[in-house]
Design a protein around this motif. Structure first.
Motif, short mmCIF file in Angstrom:
data_model
loop_
_atom_site.label_atom_id
_atom_site.label_comp_id
_atom_site.label_asym_id
_atom_site.label_seq_id
_atom_site.Cartn_x
_atom_site.Cartn_y
_atom_site.Cartn_z
N PRO A 106 23.65 -15.50 -0.39
CA PRO A 106 24.22 -16.49 0.55
C PRO A 106 25.64 -16.26 0.93
N GLY A 107 26.17 -15.18 1.04
CA GLY A 107 27.75 -15.36 1.53
C GLY A 107 27.96 -15.91 2.65
N ALA A 108 29.05 -17.02 2.57
CA ALA A 108 29.54 -17.79 3.60
C ALA A 108 28.51 -18.69 4.30
N ALA A 109 27.20 -18.93 3.60
CA ALA A 109 26.50 -20.02 3.86
C ALA A 109 26.86 -21.23 3.78
N ASP A 110 27.99 -21.48 3.16
CA ASP A 110 28.50 -22.82 3.04
C ASP A 110 29.36 -23.31 4.18
N MET A 111 29.32 -22.37 5.40
CA MET A 111 30.20 -22.78 6.48
C MET A 111 29.70 -22.65 7.80
N VAL A 112 29.87 -23.23 8.59
CA VAL A 112 29.75 -23.09 10.15
C VAL A 112 30.90 -22.96 11.05
N ASN A 113 30.87 -21.95 12.11
CA ASN A 113 31.88 -21.67 12.74
C ASN A 113 32.17 -22.49 14.04
N PHE A 114 33.34 -22.91 14.27
CA PHE A 114 33.51 -23.75 15.78
C PHE A 114 35.04 -23.03 16.04
N GLY A 115 35.05 -23.37 17.21
CA GLY A 115 36.46 -23.29 17.55
C GLY A 115 37.67 -24.11 17.16
N ALA A 116 38.70 -24.45 17.97
CA ALA A 116 39.67 -25.57 17.67
C ALA A 116 38.92 -26.90 17.18
N PRO A 117 39.61 -27.72 16.42
CA PRO A 117 39.10 -28.70 15.95
C PRO A 117 38.22 -29.60 16.82
N ASP A 118 38.74 -29.92 18.14
CA ASP A 118 38.42 -30.69 19.39
C ASP A 118 36.93 -30.13 19.84
N THR A 119 36.53 -28.72 19.36
CA THR A 119 35.38 -28.40 19.72
C THR A 119 34.31 -28.58 19.03
N ILE A 120 34.36 -29.33 17.66
CA ILE A 120 33.42 -29.78 16.88
C ILE A 120 32.60 -30.48 17.27
N PRO A 121 31.19 -30.48 17.31
CA PRO A 121 30.34 -31.64 18.10
C PRO A 121 30.59 -32.77 17.54
N GLU A 122 30.25 -33.88 18.51
CA GLU A 122 30.52 -35.51 18.05
C GLU A 122 29.79 -35.76 16.64
N ARG A 123 28.46 -35.13 16.46
CA ARG A 123 27.65 -35.52 15.34
C ARG A 123 28.34 -35.08 14.10
N PHE A 124 29.25 -34.09 14.10
CA PHE A 124 29.91 -33.56 12.96
C PHE A 124 31.22 -34.13 12.54
N ARG A 125 31.75 -34.86 13.47
CA ARG A 125 33.05 -35.35 13.19
C ARG A 125 33.11 -36.34 11.95
N GLY A 126 34.07 -36.18 11.36
CA GLY A 126 34.25 -36.86 10.03
C GLY A 126 33.82 -36.03 8.91
N ARG A 127 33.04 -34.72 9.16
CA ARG A 127 32.56 -34.13 8.14
C ARG A 127 33.64 -33.23 7.40
#
Length: 415
Positions: free
Chosen positions: A282-303
């Motif tokens: 499960p290498g790096a299955a603890d993470m999902v990749n996005f760009g700059a912080p403002d590219t993280i989808p709204e549903r994930f904000r605050g995570r």
């Protein structure tokens, strides 16, 4: 059903619009002939009359793409014509590849023709020889070179007749086309094992590479960034890889949650189709990749997220998401063949997933294991340990398992 004939021996396929590139094609054919090579010309033009003969005419190319040449000419729609001729040339090259007589494919093109050549050669094996002599702008050529194994020779000037620069580019193409044996899809070198890696699993990946080399095994390391995973699966399907240490399966997290590093729905499938030994962690299955912080989808904000670099923000996967990723691993392995082992590393999945690290979450990590267990095929071995993914014992165990699996499934022997 095609209405063109396959050659009776090895050829260099030459793709060009013969109404505008006839002089350059004729020159290349002469260069190839001087090296004992036979050119096989595919005409992709739709404008004026062809300046030189072809093995496959423009009318035949259009028909192979499901179009009528006369209609393409009458409609005067360049985009539609380009797409139809690209599809037709793609089918022609597929047929030529299947015949066993394709030594190399050479394109002589401008900008639109470069795009056509990229489409036409897309189904050829990655190890096949693809050469593009083109006057297309640098951005187009860079994209083709970075997303395929095409060798690009820019002409620097437009292709409107021969000159010193175009002759040099065509000469280099002819030399390269004659440099290899078209029947060699694999060399007779050592066995090749692929290893998947990410920055946060580099320690383990490097240890795997070192251990495999010590056992006489060649390695190919694929970055788990989406493009790397897609290339890995394709090379396995093409028979270029003998075993896979799938240390880093983070691309499944991006596939599930819409990250930037998804490798698509075929990830983890090719090894089972090919029946090669496949070790999964499960290498790096603890993470999902996005760009700059403002590219993280709204549903994930605050995570829980972490600024990995100026261009990359990582989102920590939740227990429920990790469970779904584990279920996806089990689903992808179902129906496959070959020796397979899933190794769960309870001590953490990445450099960030350890005590004191920003992504340390044993509950989420254990959820991945629960997801795998829920639907794992009976013929897939499951090993659980308290080790961290980058602990030396994980890589050592993976190497030992792979060497034994290769020895059991092939005639290969190791030092």
């Amino acid at each position: 059903m095609t209405d063109y004939s396959m050659p009776d021996g090895d050829v260099v396929a030459v793709l060009a619009t013969l109404d505008t590139k006839g002089e350059e094609v004729e020159h290349l054919l002469g260069l190839l002939a001087a090296r004992g090579l036979r050119g096989w010309v595919v005409d992709t033009g739709v404008l004026g009359e062809p300046a030189v003969p072809s093995a496959v005419s423009r009318r035949q190319v259009a028909a192979a793409g499901g179009a009528e040449l006369d209609r393409l000419i009458a409609d005067q729609d360049p985009a539609t014509a380009l797409a139809a001729m690209a599809d037709g040339a793609r089918q022609v090259l597929r047929d030529l590849q299947a015949s066993g007589h394709l030594r190399a494919a050479v394109g002589i093109t401008g900008g639109k023709g470069a795009a056509l050549f990229a489409t036409a050669t897309a189904d050829l094996p990655l190890t096949s020889l693809k050469i593009l002599v083109a006057s297309a702008r640098a951005e187009v050529l860079a994209r083709i070179a970075s997303t395929s194994t095409t060798v690009v020779f820019p002409t620097l000037v437009d292709l409107m007749g021969l000159n010193e620069l175009t002759r040099q580019a065509l000469h280099r193409a002819a030399v390269l086309a004659g440099s290899g044996d078209p029947t060699d899809t694999r060399t007779s070198g050592p066995r090749t094992v692929a290893v998947t890696s990410f920055g946060v699993t580099t320690t383990a990946a490097m240890a795997c590479v070192t251990g495999l080399r010590q056992q006489g095994v060649e390695t190919l390391v694929f970055p788990a960034n989406g493009a790397g995973g897609r290339l890995l699966e394709r090379l396995i399907d093409e028979g270029q890889i003998d075993g896979l240490i799938d240390l880093t399966t983070t691309e499944l997290a991006d596939e599930l949650l819409g990250g930037t590093a998804s490798a698509g729905p075929d990830r983890l499938c090719a090894a089972g189709r090919a029946g090669i030994p496949h070790w999964i962690a499960p290498g790096a299955a603890d993470m999902v990749n996005f760009g700059a912080p403002d590219t993280i989808p709204e549903r994930f904000r605050g995570r829980n997220s972490y600024r990995h670099s100026e261009y990359t923000t990582l989102l920590r996967t939740s227990p429920d998401e990790n469970r779904q990723i584990g279920e996806l691993v089990a689903k992808r392995l179902k129906g496959g063949t070959g020796t397979r082992r899933v190794h769960w590393t309870g001590g953490g999945f990445s450099d960030y997933d350890r005590p004191g690290g920003p992504f340390h979450d044993p509950v989420a990590d254990r959820a991945w294991l629960g997801g795998v267990k829920s639907d794992l095929a009976a013929d897939v071995e499951l090993v659980t340990t308290d080790e961290h993914i980058n602990d030396p014992g994980v890589a050592a165990g993976a190497v030992e398992w792979m060497v034994q699996a290769l020895a059991a499934t092939t005639s290969w022997g190791h030092a």
